[in-house]
Design an enzyme around this catalytic site. Structure first.
Site, PDB file in Angstrom:
ATOM      1  N   ASP A  91      32.787  43.323  43.247  1.00 59.24           N
ATOM      2  CA  ASP A  91      33.308  41.951  43.326  1.00 59.24           C
ATOM      3  C   ASP A  91      34.348  41.882  44.438  1.00 59.24           C
ATOM      4  O   ASP A  91      35.553  41.948  44.206  1.00 59.24           O
ATOM      5  CB  ASP A  91      33.896  41.511  41.989  1.00 59.24           C
ATOM      6  CG  ASP A  91      34.190  40.022  41.993  1.00 59.24           C
ATOM      7  OD1 ASP A  91      33.888  39.349  43.012  1.00 59.24           O
ATOM      8  OD2 ASP A  91      34.734  39.519  40.999  1.00 59.24           O
ATOM      9  N   HIS A 129      41.203  33.723  37.614  1.00 57.98           N
ATOM     10  CA  HIS A 129      40.788  35.085  37.956  1.00 57.98           C
ATOM     11  C   HIS A 129      39.289  35.077  38.222  1.00 57.98           C
ATOM     12  O   HIS A 129      38.492  34.953  37.296  1.00 57.98           O
ATOM     13  CB  HIS A 129      41.136  36.036  36.799  1.00 57.98           C
ATOM     14  CG  HIS A 129      40.786  37.469  37.093  1.00 57.98           C
ATOM     15  ND1 HIS A 129      40.718  38.438  36.125  1.00 57.98           N
ATOM     16  CD2 HIS A 129      40.491  38.104  38.254  1.00 57.98           C
ATOM     17  CE1 HIS A 129      40.396  39.602  36.673  1.00 57.98           C
ATOM     18  NE2 HIS A 129      40.239  39.422  37.970  1.00 57.98           N
ATOM     19  N   GLY A 133      47.300  39.919  32.245  1.00 53.26           N
ATOM     20  CA  GLY A 133      47.004  40.789  31.120  1.00 53.26           C
ATOM     21  C   GLY A 133      45.584  40.548  30.646  1.00 53.26           C
ATOM     22  O   GLY A 133      44.821  39.818  31.271  1.00 53.26           O
ATOM     23  N   HIS A 156      47.112  45.890  39.319  1.00 54.25           N
ATOM     24  CA  HIS A 156      46.417  44.599  39.362  1.00 54.25           C
ATOM     25  C   HIS A 156      46.148  44.004  37.986  1.00 54.25           C
ATOM     26  O   HIS A 156      45.702  42.864  37.885  1.00 54.25           O
ATOM     27  CB  HIS A 156      45.099  44.721  40.116  1.00 54.25           C
ATOM     28  CG  HIS A 156      43.930  45.137  39.255  1.00 54.25           C
ATOM     29  ND1 HIS A 156      43.931  46.296  38.512  1.00 54.25           N
ATOM     30  CD2 HIS A 156      42.739  44.539  39.021  1.00 54.25           C
ATOM     31  CE1 HIS A 156      42.784  46.392  37.865  1.00 54.25           C
ATOM     32  NE2 HIS A 156      42.040  45.350  38.152  1.00 54.25           N
ATOM     33  N   GLY A 198      44.051  47.073  32.902  1.00 52.33           N
ATOM     34  CA  GLY A 198      43.201  48.262  33.050  1.00 52.33           C
ATOM     35  C   GLY A 198      42.468  48.574  31.758  1.00 52.33           C
ATOM     36  O   GLY A 198      43.051  48.614  30.676  1.00 52.33           O
TER      37      GLY A 198
END
Length: 470
Positions: A90, A229, A368, A393, A396
């Site tokens: 992406d 996002h 988050g 970023h 995770g």
DNA sequence: ATGTCC
């Protein structure tokens, strides 16, 4: 901890150069949450030609295609490589934060209607297309010009542009490096959210750590923010797929003896390395334009439901490779920095930042997992001196998608969000389980680590009110 | 992440 890693300080672990490694690998994390496969991946990255200084893993590191997600590596432009696996499928996946110009009470009073309206305006889900039609000529202008082209077309305002990384436009790109198939997959997906970890979230600022910087960024306690996002959808995915194949077929000798086939790469100076760089930048421009069009839809929703205007805070890329200059062993060196699941975090005075952020450093956004907090931070000089101007970023992953699907229940997650008072609209139950908070690390911890290390500093914390997912 | 397998 594998024997190869030595603790060097709090949250700093070093794997000294050994075997085929050309540099050390440095892991910036608490050790407990890291999986060893990801450590092996950052060690593998340190074996690649032309890598300079050190390979870095951020505290949100986890297993990815070839390179770990949460990895940063820089290669000399003269004798180094560029790798699609070091950027991710992406291309220019990233996060954009908006802030609502008006009282939280109005938004909270109309939250359900607002979430519903956004869900209607922004197509979400795998393979979902948009009703917007662009001619091939306009599509070409968009992927070579980025956000400014769609702003010219009426999706937003010129003032938005200085609040986007690289002004939302990357110049080194040529549409002839993009395959017909990538064009076909991309042409109807501009202005769509996609699936997986992509989301739109309406949030409230609950804590401000640095009021002065927050003021420059445009947020204050109680501000309503919106996070977008998403990335380059099927367009970037196809470009990654295409170039992995070209590199595999055309650079057999060069790629012989890689520790992992997924680390496939091209010398940056090679015509194929340059063509990937160019096509990747087309996908980067596509993603900036995509987030810009979605911003326009969100503005429409807020205007019609609440009568309020929405301003841009900032837009960051976290899957990209860029040419930048750093001092390495006292020498100014031009490198191609791969940030895969890592966010640029330039500090005060960086000439690449607009005057607006020249004194503060750039805004950094670390979202988050679903239903948990997100953070606004600021970039630092220390990041520029240490981690090639990079920070974490996101939270995770700790559970793979398959594991999450096996272990977690969508209904329970939906109920938990409801109990928290978070309004959720999602296309699929599958997406909900895969993105459950339990499948991710604790974002508070990730942010605490990068803040303590000084590779970015906390500015504000936001909690979700409404979530739109694929 | 992804027309979740060419």
């Amino acid at each position: 901890m594998p024997k190869v890693a030595e603790k060097e300080g709090k949250y700093v672990y070093r794997v000294k150069k050994h075997g085929e490694m050309k540099t050390d690998a440095v892991i910036l994390s608490d050790w407990e949450t890291i999986d060893e496969e990801a450590i092996q991946q950052i060690i593998n990255v340190a074996t690649l030609p032309g890598i300079v200084k050190e390979a870095y893993a951020m505290p949100d590191i986890h297993w990815g295609y070839g390179f770990p997600i949460g990895g940063v590596a820089a290669f000399d432009v003269e004798d180094g490589i560029i790798s699609p696996g070091g950027v991710g499928f992406d291309i220019n996946c990233g996060v954009r934060m908006l802030v609502v110009d008006g009282p939280a009470s109005i938004v909270k009073g109309r939250l359900d209607e607002l979430v519903k309206r956004i869900y209607e305006l922004v197509p979400v889900g795998v393979g979902e297309t948009s009703d917007l039609k662009f001619s091939k000529k306009d599509f070409k202008r968009i992927v070579t010009g980025g956000a400014k082209v769609v702003v010219e077309m009426g999706y937003g305002q010129p003032e938005d542009l200085e609040r986007i990384e690289d002004y939302g436009s990357i110049e080194y790109c040529d549409f002839s490096d993009v395959s017909d198939e990538a064009y076909d997959r991309g042409k109807d997906e501009l202005g769509t959210l996609g699936a997986g970890n992509h989301f739109i979230e309406i949030q409230e600022v609950v804590e401000v750590y640095d009021p002065e910087i927050a003021k420059v960024f445009g947020v204050a306690p109680g501000s309503i923010t919106v996070l977008i996002h998403t990335g380059s959808r099927g367009f970037g995915h196809q470009i990654a797929t295409d170039y992995i194949r070209y590199m595999r077929d055309e650079l057999k000798e060069h790629n012989k003896g890689l520790p992992d086939k997924q680390l496939i790469n091209a010398p940056f100076k090679h015509s194929l390395g340059q063509a990937y760089y160019s096509a990747m930048n087309c996908a980067a421009n596509y993603a900036f334009a995509n987030r810009q069009i979605i911003t326009h839809m969100i503005r429409k929703a807020f205007k019609s439901v609440c009568g309020l205007n929405v301003k841009l805070v900032y837009d960051v890329a976290h899957n990209i490779a860029k040419v930048e200059e750093y001092q390495i062993d006292g020498k100014t060196t031009k490198v191609i920095v791969h940030r895969k699941g890592a966010t640029r975090a330039f500090g005060p005075g960086n000439p690449k930042l607009p005057a607006l952020f020249r004194e503060t450093g750039q805004p950094v956004i670390i979202p988050g997992s679903m239903g948990t907090a997100s953070y606004l931070l600021v970039g630092t000089k220390k990041a520029e001196e240490w981690t090639f101007g990079s920070t974490a970023h996101g939270a995770g992953r700790t559970l793979g998608r398959r594991e999450a699907t096996r272990e977690l229940s969508a209904d329970r997650i939906i109920n938990e969000l409801k109990e928290k008072g978070v309004k959720l609209m999602a296309k699929s139950k599958k997406g909900i389980v895969e993105e459950a908070p339990e499948a991710y690390k604790n974002v508070d911890k990730v942010v605490q680590i990068v803040d303590e290390l000084g590779i970015s500093r906390k500015v504000a914390k936001c909690v979700p009110l409404g979530v739109i997912k694929g």
